[in-house]
Design a protein around this motif. Sequence first.
Motif, PDB file in Angstrom:
ATOM      1  N   LEU A   1       0.702  -1.299   0.001  1.00  0.00           N
ATOM      2  CA  LEU A   1      -0.032   0.076   0.127  1.00  0.00           C
ATOM      3  C   LEU A   1       0.907   1.203   0.154  1.00  0.00           C
ATOM      4  O   LEU A   1       0.658   2.360  -0.618  1.00  0.00           O
ATOM      5  N   ASP A   2       1.904   1.286   0.599  1.00  0.00           N
ATOM      6  CA  ASP A   2       3.010   2.407   0.769  1.00  0.00           C
ATOM      7  C   ASP A   2       3.640   2.553  -0.701  1.00  0.00           C
ATOM      8  O   ASP A   2       3.667   3.707  -1.191  1.00  0.00           O
ATOM      9  N   ILE A   3       3.849   1.538  -1.286  1.00  0.00           N
ATOM     10  CA  ILE A   3       4.433   1.535  -2.451  1.00  0.00           C
ATOM     11  C   ILE A   3       3.355   2.067  -3.621  1.00  0.00           C
ATOM     12  O   ILE A   3       3.669   2.868  -4.255  1.00  0.00           O
ATOM     13  N   ALA A   4       2.188   1.614  -3.367  1.00  0.00           N
ATOM     14  CA  ALA A   4       1.146   2.132  -4.320  1.00  0.00           C
ATOM     15  C   ALA A   4       0.703   3.639  -4.050  1.00  0.00           C
ATOM     16  O   ALA A   4       0.597   4.430  -5.114  1.00  0.00           O
ATOM     17  N   LYS A   5       0.928   4.259  -2.826  1.00  0.00           N
ATOM     18  CA  LYS A   5       0.572   5.518  -2.552  1.00  0.00           C
ATOM     19  C   LYS A   5       1.622   6.261  -3.177  1.00  0.00           C
ATOM     20  O   LYS A   5       1.279   7.464  -3.569  1.00  0.00           O
ATOM     21  N   ASN A   6       3.090   6.030  -2.935  1.00  0.00           N
ATOM     22  CA  ASN A   6       4.115   6.607  -3.627  1.00  0.00           C
ATOM     23  C   ASN A   6       3.911   6.761  -5.044  1.00  0.00           C
ATOM     24  O   ASN A   6       4.411   7.544  -5.775  1.00  0.00           O
ATOM     25  N   LYS A   7       3.148   6.073  -5.793  1.00  0.00           N
ATOM     26  CA  LYS A   7       2.666   5.904  -7.113  1.00  0.00           C
ATOM     27  C   LYS A   7       1.581   6.496  -7.512  1.00  0.00           C
ATOM     28  O   LYS A   7       1.367   6.649  -8.728  1.00  0.00           O
ATOM     29  N   GLY A   8       0.760   7.045  -6.632  1.00  0.00           N
ATOM     30  CA  GLY A   8      -0.141   7.848  -7.016  1.00  0.00           C
ATOM     31  C   GLY A   8      -1.477   7.134  -6.590  1.00  0.00           C
ATOM     32  O   GLY A   8      -2.514   7.754  -7.062  1.00  0.00           O
ATOM     33  N   LEU A   9      -1.771   6.014  -5.886  1.00  0.00           N
ATOM     34  CA  LEU A   9      -2.805   5.544  -5.461  1.00  0.00           C
ATOM     35  C   LEU A   9      -3.432   6.399  -4.364  1.00  0.00           C
ATOM     36  O   LEU A   9      -2.975   6.892  -3.343  1.00  0.00           O
ATOM     37  N   GLU A  10      -4.783   6.750  -4.626  1.00  0.00           N
ATOM     38  CA  GLU A  10      -5.501   7.606  -3.772  1.00  0.00           C
ATOM     39  C   GLU A  10      -6.644   7.178  -2.685  1.00  0.00           C
ATOM     40  O   GLU A  10      -6.889   7.601  -2.063  1.00  0.00           O
TER      41      GLU A  10
END
Length: 201
Positions: A88-97
């Motif tokens: 989830l942290d990786i996804a957030k850093n890639k723009g997941l809202e």
Amino acid sequence: MCQDRISHNTRHHFRGIIKGRKISMFSFFGIVAAVVFILRNQEIKDFIDKFFIRSDAASSGRIDIWKLGLDIYTDGNLLWGSGFYTALDIAKNKGLEVNQFHNFFVETLINGGLFELVLVLASLVYTLYAVVKSQKLNKDIKNIYFFSLIALTVLLCVESVSFYGLGFVETVNAIVFITIPLLMSNSSDLNISFNSTTRVQ
């Protein structure tokens, strides 16, 4: 006496078949008439599109989220996954809202890898096998479980649903789709049938 009883049972059986077919035909033509009516009524079509299909929202960004999730999975540990918070942290850093990937298969692969996905699917397949092969459950119960699994499968494709966890949803899913069906299929005293009334013996 015996022949009269056999004759009576035979007539009763065929009457039941004919009645069932009449109901099926009535239901079929009723559904067809309803579909035709809806297709010919633009206001109803607009209402369904606006509140149910929501074509303006399309996939609501889910396809992009799934692609992002699969990229994270292929870049991580394929067998064991990356873990929920790490992924989830990786996804957030890639723009997941949002806080989920809106797909059970993608989310399970990301969090627990191929091992967790196979484990969960094997649990569901085994439960379905136990229900189908059970001599304690009648056809009605088996059909209910089977079509419930179909509905669940559709939901799994668009939402992050889990079975093994400490949350409320995970617990309910495990109880409804795994624990209760296994207990019912292995019970030595359970005999459930749906006729005019439901009875337990």
